[in-house]
Write an enzyme that holds these catalytic residues in place. Structure first.
Site, PDB file in Angstrom:
ATOM      1  CB  CYS A   1      -0.799  -0.088   1.422  1.00 22.00           C
ATOM      2  SG  CYS A   1      -0.603  -0.032   2.693  1.00 22.00           S
ATOM      3  CG  ASP A   2       4.284   1.113   2.208  1.00 23.83           C
ATOM      4  OD1 ASP A   2       3.616   0.520   2.372  1.00 23.83           O
ATOM      5  OD2 ASP A   2       5.608   1.047   2.991  1.00 23.83           O
ATOM      6  CB  ALA A   3       3.828   0.891  -4.227  1.00 21.36           C
TER       7      ALA A   3
ATOM      8  CG  PHE B   1       3.139   8.788  -0.206  1.00 24.57           C
ATOM      9  CD1 PHE B   1       1.863   9.747   0.366  1.00 24.57           C
ATOM     10  CD2 PHE B   1       4.195   9.444  -0.240  1.00 24.57           C
ATOM     11  CE1 PHE B   1       3.064  11.085   0.810  1.00 24.57           C
ATOM     12  CE2 PHE B   1       4.404  10.309   0.419  1.00 24.57           C
ATOM     13  CZ  PHE B   1       4.273  10.993   0.483  1.00 24.57           C
TER      14      PHE B   1
END
Length: 391
Positions: free
Chosen positions: A180-182, A184
């Site tokens: 999920c960081d991707a 951003f």
């Protein structure tokens, strides 16, 4: 037991006198009834940014910092440079703009070295800002070449996250946005590049991949993202699902950065606004009484630690959402106000933002002396959005 404001400040001074080695809970923010003045917010932002700019190479304050941390195009440092553009847009001083331009020229306006990896795409947002501020098309050329290579041969692997053995490189799925960081790191860069170049392919690619990641990692019942597929069936100490604070913060803050790059008339824009509002409605219920969000969002708030990077990203998103007219001011302003006060109390006397969970992929232990480039970045994003709400 909650601390009073005086006790919180005394605790901060004691931590400083002990060399920043205090291990107790982060100082609780006082319950604020109003935001500080615009001048106060700017002073706070500049103090933290100036401390970071003078500590770019000496990384003794970052436990177990990897060699890549010293590179501006690495996601950790790149998050700071992107956030610094938000301060540069609001500060009377030119030193922040000058620092970004200097760093861009030093790096040749390049993205990171891994062609497909989203972490190596975030720095492009800083170069796009520089292009808009006078650096011109030259600041876009290297990233356009990279993204054109990706679009010519897009990966089609599934998003199942299988951690490799230590020292064996990145998980194979990270050629797509399988964590999920991707969300951003890459999509805001692609949407902004599409807007400035009028090349619709970049936005179309970002939209397709964003939806694929959301379909896979977003829990529609909890309105939160799993960090990656390894966490679908994991549970916390009390049987709760594991939703990592900073992981969801990356997504939420990323939406606040991305939505402004999507034209108001674009039929894809409502999808992201709906997602942003869904997350906000859940997140506002998970804030602790002292203003922080805990490292594990669904964990018992009375037994959780305070953590500043996730908190910074949530304050950024909610403050931006209020200003953009997407979030109800009466509902969300108290959360922003408490969250900003909490972030202020996480700033050490020397200007370093502490209580930042270190590089990880899940909730972990946090200490007063823990700082990181992305923590400073989250703080500056929050500060800029709070600044826009003040007078």
């Amino acid at each position: 037991m909650k601390l009073t404001l005086a006790a919180a400040l005394t605790g901060a001074a004691l931590a400083a006198s002990m060399g920043g080695m205090a291990q107790a809970a982060a100082p609780a923010a006082a319950t604020a009834i109003a935001l500080p003045s615009r001048a106060q917010v700017m002073t706070s932002m500049e103090r933290v940014a100036d401390w970071q700019l003078t500590h770019m190479d000496d990384l003794g304050y970052m436990p177990a910092a990897r060699p890549s941390t010293k590179r501006a195009r690495d996601w950790q440092q790149a998050t700071f440079w992107v956030a610094l553009t938000h301060l540069a847009d609001r500060s009377q001083g030119v030193r922040y703009k000058d620092a970004i331009f200097s760093k861009g020229r030093e790096e040749g306006w390049k993205l990171g070295d891994r062609l497909y990896h989203a972490d190596d795409h975030i720095i492009g947002a800083a170069w796009i800002w520089a292009a808009r501020k006078g650096a011109g098309a030259a600041a876009l050329a290297p990233m356009r070449a990279n993204f054109d290579r990706i679009l010519a041969a897009p990966k089609t692997n599934d998003l199942l996250f299988i951690a490799p053995e230590p020292g064996k490189g990145d998980p194979s799925c990270t050629t797509r946005w399988c964590w999920c960081d991707a969300l951003f790191m890459a999509p805001p860069t692609l949407w902004a590049l599409s807007k400035d170049t009028k090349d619709a392919r970049y936005a179309a690619f970002a939209d397709r991949e964003y939806r694929a990641t959301t379909d896979y990692l977003f829990d529609k019942g909890e309105h939160l993202y799993f960090r990656d597929s390894r966490f679908f069936d994991q549970r916390g100490a009390h049987g709760e699902k594991l939703f990592w604070s900073r992981g969801n913060g990356w997504v939420f803050s990323g939406l606040a950065r991305m939505i402004p790059e999507i034209p108001a008339s674009d039929p894809r824009r409502p999808y992201y606004i709906k997602l942003f509002k869904e997350m906000a409605a859940k997140l506002v219920t998970l804030q602790r009484g002292n203003g922080y969000w805990p490292p594990s969002l669904l964990a018992d708030p009375d037994r959780s630690q305070d953590e500043s990077s996730g908190t910074g990203f949530y304050v950024h998103g909610m403050a931006w959402g209020i200003k953009a007219g997407l979030l109800d001011r009466k509902t969300y302003l108290p959360a922003v106000t408490k969250g900003w006060a909490a972030l202020e109390h996480a700033v050490q006397p020397n200007g370093m933002l502490g209580w930042v969970q270190q590089v990880s992929d899940r909730p972990d232990v946090v200490k007063a002396e823990d700082a990181q480039f992305y923590g400073t970045g989250a703080y500056l994003l929050a500060g800029a959005a709070v600044y826009d709400l003040t007078r």
